[in-house]
Design an enzyme around this catalytic site. Structure first.
Site: not given
Ligand SMILES: CC[C@@H](C(=O)O)C(=O)SCCNC(=O)CCNC(=O)[C@H](O)C(C)(C)COP(=O)(O)OP(=O)(O)OC[C@H]1O[C@@H](n2cnc3c(N)ncnc32)[C@H](O)[C@@H]1OP(=O)(O)O
Ligand SMILES: [Co+2]
Length: 134
Positions: A7, A79, A130
């Site tokens: 997905h 994602h 993922e």
């Molecule tokens: C329903 C269940 C399952 C399925 O079966 O399909 C799912 O899909 S669950 C979906 C939701 N769950 C998750 O996303 C779990 C994993 N995600 C995480 O642990 C956090 O979201 C993260 C990825 C660690 C981000 O944490 P967050 O606190 O929001 O941000 P940060 O400040 O730590 O981000 C660091 C850095 O990464 C960039 N970033 C964040 N999210 C994304 C993204 N989705 N795509 C691309 N880049 C991302 C963020 O912009 C930061 O970058 P800089 O600003 O350059 O530092």
């Molecule tokens: Co998902």
């Protein structure tokens, strides 16, 4: 290592508005909305002939998509999810190559009742990735 594209997930702040776009504007069949408390999101799936779209809405106070939606208030691609034959072998291989597995490093049961884990977006071309057990 990676197999089928399971997905593409889109984070949204208003699930009703988002499902209306896919159902009414794009003519897709949409699933019911399901709360996924272990993941801090609610999901709606759109089944396409070759893959699925997962719409994600924040659930609870500590949703992992909250900050993403603060930065992208009108929503955005959050994602992509690939299937793998052996999620533990895939994890171990990626970690050995320096990849960062998010959370405690162990798979959780995902929306399809199968183990999933997430890889840090900074290690995969700026794309949160993922893996789902096939
Ligand atoms: C329903 C269940 C399952 C399925 O079966 O399909 C799912 O899909 S669950 C979906 C939701 N769950 C998750 O996303 C779990 C994993 N995600 C995480 O642990 C956090 O979201 C993260 C990825 C660690 C981000 O944490 P967050 O606190 O929001 O941000 P940060 O400040 O730590 O981000 C660091 C850095 O990464 C960039 N970033 C964040 N999210 C994304 C993204 N989705 N795509 C691309 N880049 C991302 C963020 O912009 C930061 O970058 P800089 O600003 O350059 O530092
Ligand atoms: Co998902």
């Amino acid at each position: 290592m990676i197999g089928r594209l399971n997905h593409v997930a889109i984070a949204v702040s208003d699930m009703e508005a988002a499902t209306a776009i896919y159902r009414d504007t794009l003519g897709a069949e949409i699933s019911d909305k399901v709360a996924q408390p272990d993941h801090g999101v609610s999901t709606v799936f759109i089944n396409l002939p070759n893959t699925k779209i997962e719409l994600l809405e924040p659930l609870g106070d500590a949703s992992p998509i909250a900050k993403f939606l603060e930065k992208n208030p009108s929503g955005g691609i959050h994602h992509i999810c690939y299937e793998v034959d052996d999620i533990l072998a895939a994890r171990d291989k990626l970690v050995a190559q320096g990849g960062r597995v998010l959370g405690d490093g162990n798979p959780k049961i995902g929306a399809h009742g199968k183990p999933v884990l997430f890889l840090h977006p900074k290690d995969f071309l700026g794309t949160l990735t993922e893996l789902e057990q096939a």
